[in-house]
Write a protein that holds these residues in place. Structure first.
Motif, mmCIF file in Angstrom:
data_model
loop_
_atom_site.group_PDB
_atom_site.id
_atom_site.type_symbol
_atom_site.label_atom_id
_atom_site.label_comp_id
_atom_site.label_asym_id
_atom_site.label_seq_id
_atom_site.Cartn_x
_atom_site.Cartn_y
_atom_site.Cartn_z
ATOM 1 N N PRO A 67 71.985 -79.538 -51.206
ATOM 2 C CA PRO A 67 71.126 -80.713 -51.052
ATOM 3 C C PRO A 67 70.184 -80.986 -52.229
ATOM 4 O O PRO A 67 69.103 -81.544 -52.023
ATOM 5 C CB PRO A 67 70.317 -80.329 -49.808
ATOM 6 N N GLY A 68 70.557 -80.616 -53.448
ATOM 7 C CA GLY A 68 69.679 -80.824 -54.593
ATOM 8 C C GLY A 68 68.679 -79.685 -54.729
ATOM 9 O O GLY A 68 68.357 -78.997 -53.758
ATOM 10 N N GLU A 69 68.180 -79.481 -55.938
ATOM 11 C CA GLU A 69 67.318 -78.322 -56.196
ATOM 12 C C GLU A 69 66.017 -78.325 -55.394
ATOM 13 O O GLU A 69 65.653 -77.308 -54.802
ATOM 14 C CB GLU A 69 67.038 -78.199 -57.694
ATOM 15 N N PRO A 70 65.243 -79.439 -55.358
ATOM 16 C CA PRO A 70 63.973 -79.374 -54.618
ATOM 17 C C PRO A 70 64.167 -79.083 -53.124
ATOM 18 O O PRO A 70 63.452 -78.248 -52.552
ATOM 19 C CB PRO A 70 63.362 -80.769 -54.839
ATOM 20 N N ASP A 126 66.319 -95.230 -53.511
ATOM 21 C CA ASP A 126 65.206 -96.069 -53.948
ATOM 22 C C ASP A 126 63.886 -95.499 -53.418
ATOM 23 O O ASP A 126 63.731 -95.294 -52.213
ATOM 24 C CB ASP A 126 65.424 -97.490 -53.430
ATOM 25 N N GLU A 127 62.945 -95.257 -54.320
ATOM 26 C CA GLU A 127 61.648 -94.721 -53.903
ATOM 27 C C GLU A 127 60.894 -95.662 -52.981
ATOM 28 O O GLU A 127 59.963 -95.260 -52.286
ATOM 29 C CB GLU A 127 60.803 -94.400 -55.131
ATOM 30 N N GLY A 151 67.790 -88.127 -52.943
ATOM 31 C CA GLY A 151 69.028 -88.145 -53.705
ATOM 32 C C GLY A 151 68.930 -87.357 -54.994
ATOM 33 O O GLY A 151 68.007 -86.554 -55.174
ATOM 34 N N ASN A 152 69.856 -87.625 -55.901
ATOM 35 C CA ASN A 152 69.832 -86.953 -57.202
ATOM 36 C C ASN A 152 69.204 -87.825 -58.280
ATOM 37 O O ASN A 152 69.191 -87.464 -59.453
ATOM 38 C CB ASN A 152 71.247 -86.516 -57.612
ATOM 39 N N ALA A 153 68.680 -88.991 -57.884
ATOM 40 C CA ALA A 153 67.929 -89.878 -58.764
ATOM 41 C C ALA A 153 67.012 -90.724 -57.897
ATOM 42 O O ALA A 153 67.235 -90.864 -56.692
ATOM 43 C CB ALA A 153 68.871 -90.767 -59.576
#
Length: 254
Positions: free
Chosen positions: A154-157, A39-40, A110-112
């Motif tokens: 850990p995700g692309e970014p 959650d942002e 996260g991924n979203a």
């Protein structure tokens, strides 16, 4: 700035269900993300970070059957570092056969939802890396979870940042150095006899944040005295095991 460490008791961590495996030293650190939606709103509400860390621990213990949260430390957007398994304890998150090689540091992205790590997360990850190098016999490697294990983590970014060498965000360490010490409490802390009080608890908590292994129980006994002596020798002052004005100040500023 000095690491802003959130101790296990401060995030109300569950007790581990067994004994940790000793981890004497590592090649370095592997960086992780949650793998789910984050959650942002955690960026503006630290209480949500605490709740998320507790939920991750619950999933690891109740879902994966691990003895505790799988990470060594967790970095949040407020540049705070949550104590997971901590120093010299084998993590569980790096993958079978890979845990002994590196400490595991999770960035709360996260991924979203919150996908791109805010500067506070990046600073906190670097703070954790420097902390385990300084206090946990960690080597210089900084890897992603996917290095050596089949995963998107850990995700692309975050992984792109790791591959750049995990630099601090532009502006560097803007924290301005270590925090100033609170006012000296006015009495010398020593043993024997055992001394109790909030001043003892305050000193023990800060020493624990700096990576010293001691009980944060508000009782200044032989363990606190021995840790104090080792700290004083490190700082180059008289190693008498007594927390006076100089040792008190160095606990925060040294």
């Amino acid at each position: 700035m000095a690491i802003d460490l959130v101790l296990r008791r401060e995030w109300n961590a569950r007790a581990p269900r067994g004994d940790y495996t000793q981890l004497d030293s590592t090649k370095g650190v592997k960086v992780h993300y949650t793998g789910g939606r984050v959650d942002e709103a955690i960026v503006s509400d630290h209480a949500r970070c605490v709740a998320l860390v507790r939920s991750i621990q619950a999933y690891h213990m109740d879902g994966n059957g691990w003895i505790d949260i799988g990470y060594s430390y967790v970095a949040c957007p407020h540049r705070k570092v949550f104590e997971g398994r901590g120093l010299h304890h084998l993590p569980a998150a790096n993958g079978p056969g890979l845990n002994a090689g590196h400490y595991a540091v999770l960035g709360l992205v996260g991924n979203a939802g919150l996908v791109r790590p805010p500067d506070g997360v990046l600073h906190a990850i670097v703070d954790a890396i420097e902390f385990v190098r300084r206090n946990g016999s960690a080597g210089k490697e900084i890897k992603g979870h996917r290095d050596g294990y089949a995963t998107d983590c850990p995700g692309e970014p975050l992984y792109a940042w790791v591959r750049r060498g995990a630099p601090r965000p532009a502006g560097g360490d803007e924290g301005g150095g270590p925090p100033a010490a609170p006012p000296f409490p006015g009495r010398l802390l020593g043993y024997p006899p055992v001394m109790h009080g909030e001043d003892v608890l305050t000193w023990q908590s800060q020493m624990r944040r700096r990576g010293w292994e001691l009980d944060v129980d508000g009782a200044y006994g032989p363990q606190s005295r021995d840790v104090c002596r080792r700290f004083q020798r490190q700082q180059g002052v008289t190693a008498d095991g007594i927390v006076g004005p100089i040792t008190w100040r160095l606990t925060w500023e040294g």
